[in-house]
Each structure stands twice: as structure tokens, then as C-alpha cells.
Design an enzyme around this catalytic site. Sequence first.
Site, PDB file in Angstrom:
ATOM      1  N   HIS A  54      -6.403 -77.650 -44.375  1.00  0.00           N
ATOM      2  CA  HIS A  54      -7.722 -77.613 -44.035  1.00  0.00           C
ATOM      3  C   HIS A  54      -8.386 -78.697 -45.704  1.00  0.00           C
ATOM      4  O   HIS A  54      -7.493 -79.344 -46.258  1.00  0.00           O
ATOM      5  CB  HIS A  54      -7.791 -76.150 -45.152  1.00  0.00           C
ATOM      6  CG  HIS A  54      -8.276 -74.462 -43.774  1.00  0.00           C
ATOM      7  ND1 HIS A  54      -8.465 -74.042 -43.842  1.00  0.00           N
ATOM      8  CD2 HIS A  54      -7.209 -74.650 -42.487  1.00  0.00           C
ATOM      9  CE1 HIS A  54      -8.255 -72.999 -43.193  1.00  0.00           C
ATOM     10  NE2 HIS A  54      -8.366 -74.149 -42.325  1.00  0.00           N
ATOM     11  N   GLU A  56     -10.104 -78.867 -48.654  1.00  0.00           N
ATOM     12  CA  GLU A  56      -9.692 -78.028 -49.835  1.00  0.00           C
ATOM     13  C   GLU A  56      -8.065 -78.582 -50.468  1.00  0.00           C
ATOM     14  O   GLU A  56      -7.845 -78.845 -50.945  1.00  0.00           O
ATOM     15  CB  GLU A  56      -9.470 -76.456 -50.014  1.00  0.00           C
ATOM     16  CG  GLU A  56     -11.165 -76.029 -49.993  1.00  0.00           C
ATOM     17  CD  GLU A  56     -11.869 -75.414 -48.925  1.00  0.00           C
ATOM     18  OE1 GLU A  56     -12.536 -74.859 -48.836  1.00  0.00           O
ATOM     19  OE2 GLU A  56     -10.866 -76.336 -47.874  1.00  0.00           O
ATOM     20  N   CYS A  79     -12.673 -70.490 -47.109  1.00  0.00           N
ATOM     21  CA  CYS A  79     -12.001 -69.480 -46.770  1.00  0.00           C
ATOM     22  C   CYS A  79     -11.000 -68.032 -47.820  1.00  0.00           C
ATOM     23  O   CYS A  79     -10.311 -68.410 -48.228  1.00  0.00           O
ATOM     24  CB  CYS A  79     -10.724 -69.848 -45.603  1.00  0.00           C
ATOM     25  SG  CYS A  79      -9.112 -70.833 -46.061  1.00  0.00           S
ATOM     26  N   CYS A  88      -7.477 -71.209 -49.441  1.00  0.00           N
ATOM     27  CA  CYS A  88      -7.912 -71.858 -49.835  1.00  0.00           C
ATOM     28  C   CYS A  88      -8.680 -71.521 -50.683  1.00  0.00           C
ATOM     29  O   CYS A  88      -8.954 -72.249 -52.317  1.00  0.00           O
ATOM     30  CB  CYS A  88      -9.686 -73.250 -48.712  1.00  0.00           C
ATOM     31  SG  CYS A  88      -8.538 -73.958 -47.036  1.00  0.00           S
ATOM     32  N   ALA A 165     -25.592 -87.311 -12.588  1.00  0.00           N
ATOM     33  CA  ALA A 165     -24.847 -87.322 -13.381  1.00  0.00           C
ATOM     34  C   ALA A 165     -24.500 -87.906 -13.862  1.00  0.00           C
ATOM     35  O   ALA A 165     -25.093 -89.449 -13.097  1.00  0.00           O
ATOM     36  CB  ALA A 165     -23.512 -86.767 -12.875  1.00  0.00           C
ATOM     37  N   ALA A 166     -24.772 -88.518 -15.774  1.00  0.00           N
ATOM     38  CA  ALA A 166     -24.324 -89.526 -16.302  1.00  0.00           C
ATOM     39  C   ALA A 166     -22.937 -90.207 -16.405  1.00  0.00           C
ATOM     40  O   ALA A 166     -21.823 -89.280 -16.714  1.00  0.00           O
ATOM     41  CB  ALA A 166     -24.647 -88.931 -17.963  1.00  0.00           C
ATOM     42  N   ARG A 177     -18.993 -87.652 -25.578  1.00  0.00           N
ATOM     43  CA  ARG A 177     -17.477 -86.489 -25.071  1.00  0.00           C
ATOM     44  C   ARG A 177     -16.932 -86.523 -26.599  1.00  0.00           C
ATOM     45  O   ARG A 177     -16.443 -85.751 -26.635  1.00  0.00           O
ATOM     46  CB  ARG A 177     -17.061 -87.914 -24.210  1.00  0.00           C
ATOM     47  CG  ARG A 177     -15.571 -86.654 -23.363  1.00  0.00           C
ATOM     48  CD  ARG A 177     -14.997 -87.864 -22.741  1.00  0.00           C
ATOM     49  NE  ARG A 177     -15.280 -87.638 -21.154  1.00  0.00           N
ATOM     50  CZ  ARG A 177     -14.992 -87.068 -20.471  1.00  0.00           C
ATOM     51  NH1 ARG A 177     -14.062 -86.213 -20.279  1.00  0.00           N
ATOM     52  NH2 ARG A 177     -15.915 -86.799 -19.275  1.00  0.00           N
TER      53      ARG A 177
END
Length: 298
Positions: A54, A56, A79, A88, A165-166, A177
Amino acid sequence: MATLMEAAAMRRAIALPAAGIGTTSPNPPVGCVLLDQEGRVIGEGYHERKGEAHAETHALAAAGGQARGATAVVTLEPCNHEGRTPACRQALIDAKVARVVIALLDPTSRSDGGAATLRAAGIDVEAGVLAAEARVILGPWLTALERQRPVITWPYVVSAGGIEAAPGEVDDVRLLRLNADAVLHADGSVTEAVPGSHGAGILRLANSTLGAAPVAIAASLYQGGVRRLLLAGDLSTAEPFLTQRLIDRVSAYLPDGCPSRTPGRVQPWPQVPPGFTIIAAARLDGFVRIDAQRDALP
């Protein structure tokens, strides 16, 4: 009250985890900056990929022994539980930091939460610092958590032939994306937005369910760890999701080049769907892109 140096460090911490968007889900993209007692940056880090260290932990590793007596500036409450990685809040306690500055509290915290554990260990804790700015990165994760489904973006082209649709080869669509966890295609297949990022490969959904069960599809993808979803397809693909109010943001691409024209075909709506508010516009190579987000429910 947070100091100017702590606020500056928080903005740095907010920016860092943008590099982890698309690879951390279902974990949140979090950043951390460590300051010494003079306010100098001595370590920083962000959560890059689910199952790995993580923010930290990365910042503490960079600071080493200098972390003792330091201030940890972190975008999300540390967390408070053991999982694939250590808690963390315990890493910060073991490093003997003196102060922790937090932007947003973690709604998934277990027991009393990481902030409470830090305070119980004698560490000064301040929460709510630049919370609105931190939501720029953490907002989609928090929204997905609240709704128990991915935040869905639909890019499309408004052309003379209709709402199409693109094209995936357009650079701007490729960027969209990169900022998603997965892409749901018109044929019912789901691909990772960043290949290899989640170990999920390709999940095939039954073609018949794409239009018939959009709520179930969204819930299933959420359970699979998807928090940001890009919907790739034309109006017929998106319409069931629009009807169920599952699309949160649209990017409409309008072909550029003619200041005066008559549409070649009557569209169901001229630019963005009903119930969406324009939030940004940009000129691209060959297109004008209009970004809009869904209005809040009344």
C-alpha cells in the site's frame, strides 16, 4: 489545523495514485507523502496494484529511519486490517511517526478504524484535509462502494449515421480505457482495460443478457472487482443501461470541420442523453468531445 506544507504534501499525495488507476481495484488508489519535522519530503508512495504494498508502506520504505517523528500525509484513512498486506496503521505505529494527516475516512474500516487505532497509540491525527480534492481520484471508488456496482462511462460518436460506438483506435478513447478497470463490449465480452492488471483475463457473458439484465451484469462485475467500467458500443448497446440509470458519465464525440450543417438523420437526442449535465468540453484532432455526468436523483 493542517499547515501549508501539509496541504501541499496532500496535493502531491492526491496526484501520485492516479498512476494506479485501472490496476488497484477493488482496492482504492491511495497516495502517501512523509514529511520530516521541517516539512521536507522524506518519502512518498502510492498503491500500484491490488495485492501489493500500500501507499504508506512504499512511503515508509523510502523514508527509512527518518520516518521516526515524521508526519504521514495520506489520502485515505490507513487500513486497520490484515489482508494480503499488513495493516497500514500498524506500519505507521511501528515506524513511530508523530502525526498522520488524512483526507478521507475509509468507509470499509473494520473495528474502530485506523484513525482511532493511531490516536490510541499516541499519534496526533487530523482528518478531512482537502477531502473534496481527494475525491477527484477516490470518488469513483467511493461511489462504486456506495452503489455496489461499477461507475460506468460510455463514449460514443454523434455522426450523420446515428449514435455510434467510439472507435477504440482514437487516442482519446484509449486514454479513457487506461482510466478504467474493464471494458464491456457490445458482444457481451469483458476485457481488462489494462491487460494483465487483475488476472481476470476475459469473462464472456451471454449475449442475450447484455440488454436484458444490465443491473445483474453491473452487480456481477462489481463482485469480480471492477470499480470503473467503460461501456463500448452504440446506442443499442447503451440504451438498457441508460434506462436503468446505470451510466454515470458520457463522452460524446462530435466530428469537427463544418460550422453549418443539417443532420443527416434524426437522433433521439442531439448530443447528450436526457438527465445528463455537461461538465467539460475539448477540441481534439477531428472531434469535439463533450463530457457530461448524470444528474443526481431528485
